[in-house]
Write an enzyme that holds these catalytic residues in place. Structure first.
Site, short mmCIF file in Angstrom:
data_model
loop_
_atom_site.label_atom_id
_atom_site.label_comp_id
_atom_site.label_asym_id
_atom_site.label_seq_id
_atom_site.Cartn_x
_atom_site.Cartn_y
_atom_site.Cartn_z
N HIS A 24 0.84 -1.20 0.00
CA HIS A 24 0.00 0.00 0.00
C HIS A 24 0.87 1.26 0.00
CE1 HIS A 24 -4.03 -1.87 1.23
NE2 HIS A 24 -3.21 -2.84 0.91
N ASP A 109 -5.79 5.87 2.39
CA ASP A 109 -5.94 4.49 1.93
C ASP A 109 -7.39 4.04 2.14
OD1 ASP A 109 -5.74 1.59 1.82
OD2 ASP A 109 -3.58 1.86 2.07
#
Ligand code: UDP
Length: 452
Positions: A24, A109
């Site tokens: 990520h 995110d």
């Protein structure tokens, strides 16, 4: 684009906040680099100490020592939400009050939907960043909306709007086997708990790759493709110093790998890697080793240190003429090397995008999470590779490994797959190059923030 002079260290246009795992951090850091290259002042928020990859990106650390003690993903995510949300609020409040030109947006995110509440509360725009393929994310979207009921029969199929028909084995493993990782399933589905309120939904993909499902979603929600988020020097080469993600989970054996590849002929090597997390069973390791041996091809195999004890004894010595086993490699350089003829991959989304962007045909051998869906698309939709078949015990046999390698390197479909891989390579580059679909989306976002 005109921009005002900055006076203080604290002045920033946009905050970028990933979930703290490599798969990520990398795409979101690459996105931050793109924003910075277009004139935005970017602050990258991290709970892990790291160096800034560029002078226009500031790093702000949000302390989270409690994460080290967390017992499993669920507890980690819970602690992250309760403690980090408060620390994030304090940080933004400080930036808001110390700067005459406070931040305008938080790109968070999608694993952290609560960050949208923090953004709104602090007067910022909120943009959710999806690190998986949009096809995967849309499966979770339908689960969240109640428009996907997972059938229980083995041979059942699932039809979703603007998606190919999916068999049970094409669904993400958390969905096909709902009992396997309930807390992770909750996390990926919860990404859609408040997404309607986000100002933008960014996704690490490109429009040409998943245009049907993206068009379907874009007719309802502000989804913007911004990928592939691969260092620019492997694609459009417009960001001169961007030749690396800048973060490595493990230390790569770079010199050894490249030197070894340099000594091999063009398209002669099978590159094998299952990413940073997946573990193969001992039986699978044995079948794979035997299959590689039987193929009689050169191979470069990444076996992480924690996995090496599962290799058959003497395998490395016995195959030293043909193969190189390393614990980690510089994957982008390996995929870009002329000697690599195919990539046997677990189809993690980053690896898949890297192979597509560098034009390397794939042998898809998915293990879990989003990988089965990625493998389905690689083989049947993008036709940039083939997918292994498993036997009744779920094992990919040595015969199957040997067959797949032969098929992709010299089989009937080899040329066609190579041509398709080349096509995707060009389209990936075009998407991020000047005026490309992802480039335009990034420009639009930047323009909106700069004139705000
Ligand atoms: N990678 C690497 N060296 C290796 C194996 C993998 O640098 O030997 C990198 C690869 O380039 C990719 C990431 O690790 O960026 C793996 O991410 P992916 O999403 O493919 O899989 P995951 O590790 O999350 O399962």
């Amino acid at each position: 684009m005109e921009r005002k002079e900055r006076s203080s260290e604290d002045e920033t246009d946009v905050l970028v906040f990933p979930f703290p795992v490599q798969g990520h951090i990398n795409p979101m850091l690459q996105f931050a680099k793109r924003l910075a290259s277009k004139g935005l002042k970017v602050t990258f928020l991290t709970t892990k100490p790291m160096q800034s990859p560029s002078t226009s990106i500031s790093i702000q650390i949000i302390e989270f020592p409690e994460g080290e003690q967390a017992n499993g993903t669920e507890e980690f995510a819970h602690l992250f939400k309760t403690l980090v949300s408060e620390r994030l609020t304090n940080l933004i409040d400080r930036l808001n009050s110390s700067s005459s030109d406070p931040p305008k947006a938080l790109v968070y995110d999608s694993f952290l939907p609560w960050a949208l509440d923090v953004a709104k509360q602090c007067g910022l725009h909120g943009a959710s960043f999806f690190t998986q393929s949009w096809s995967n994310s849309s499966i979770y979207y339908h689960l969240n909306q109640g428009t996907l009921k997972v059938p229980l029969e083995e041979n059942a199929v699932v039809s979703l709007p603007s998606m190919p028909v999916l068999g049970i084995n094409d669904l993400p493993s958390f969905v096909s086997d709902t009992g396997s990782y309930p807390s992770l399933l909750k996390m990926v589905v919860d990404r859609f708990s408040n997404f309607q309120e986000a100002d933008w939904l960014f996704c690490n993909t490109f429009k040409e790759l998943e245009h049907e499902v993206i068009n379907w979603m874009a007719s309802k929600w502000p989804i913007k493709t911004v990928g592939p988020t691969i260092p620019s020097m492997y694609l459009d080469k417009r960001i001169k110093d961007d030749n690396d993600y800048g973060l490595h989970l493990f230390k790569p054996d770079s010199e050894l790998c490249i030197k070894w590849l340099d000594s091999k002929e063009t398209d002669s090597v099978v590159y094998v890697s299952f990413g940073s997390l997946a573990g193969l069973t001992e039986e699978q390791m044995l079948e794979l080793s035997l299959g590689l041996k039987r193929s009689n091809r050169y191979f470069l195999w990444v076996v992480r240190e924690a996995e090496q004890s599962k290799l058959p004894s003497n395998f490395i010595e016995e195959t030293s003429e043909k193969g190189l086993v390393v614990s980690w490699c510089p994957q982008l350089d390996v995929l870009a090397h002329r000697a690599v003829g195919c990539f046997m991959t677990h189809c993690g989304w980053n690896s898949t995008l890297e192979a597509l962007s560098l034009g390397v045909p794939m042998i898809a051998m998915p293990q879990w999470t989003d990988q089965p869906t990625n493998a389905k698309f690689v083989a049947d939709v993008w036709q940039g590779g083939i997918r292994v078949s498993k036997d009744e015990k779920g094992v990919v046999t040595k015969e199957e490994v040997e067959w797949c390698i032969r098929e992709i390197m010299e089989g009937e479909r080899s040329l066609e797959i190579r041509k398709n891989s080349e096509k995707w390579k060009n389209l990936a580059k075009e998407a991020v190059d000047e005026g490309g679909s992802s480039d335009k989306n990034i420009e639009e976002f930047v323009a909106k923030l700069l004139c705000n």
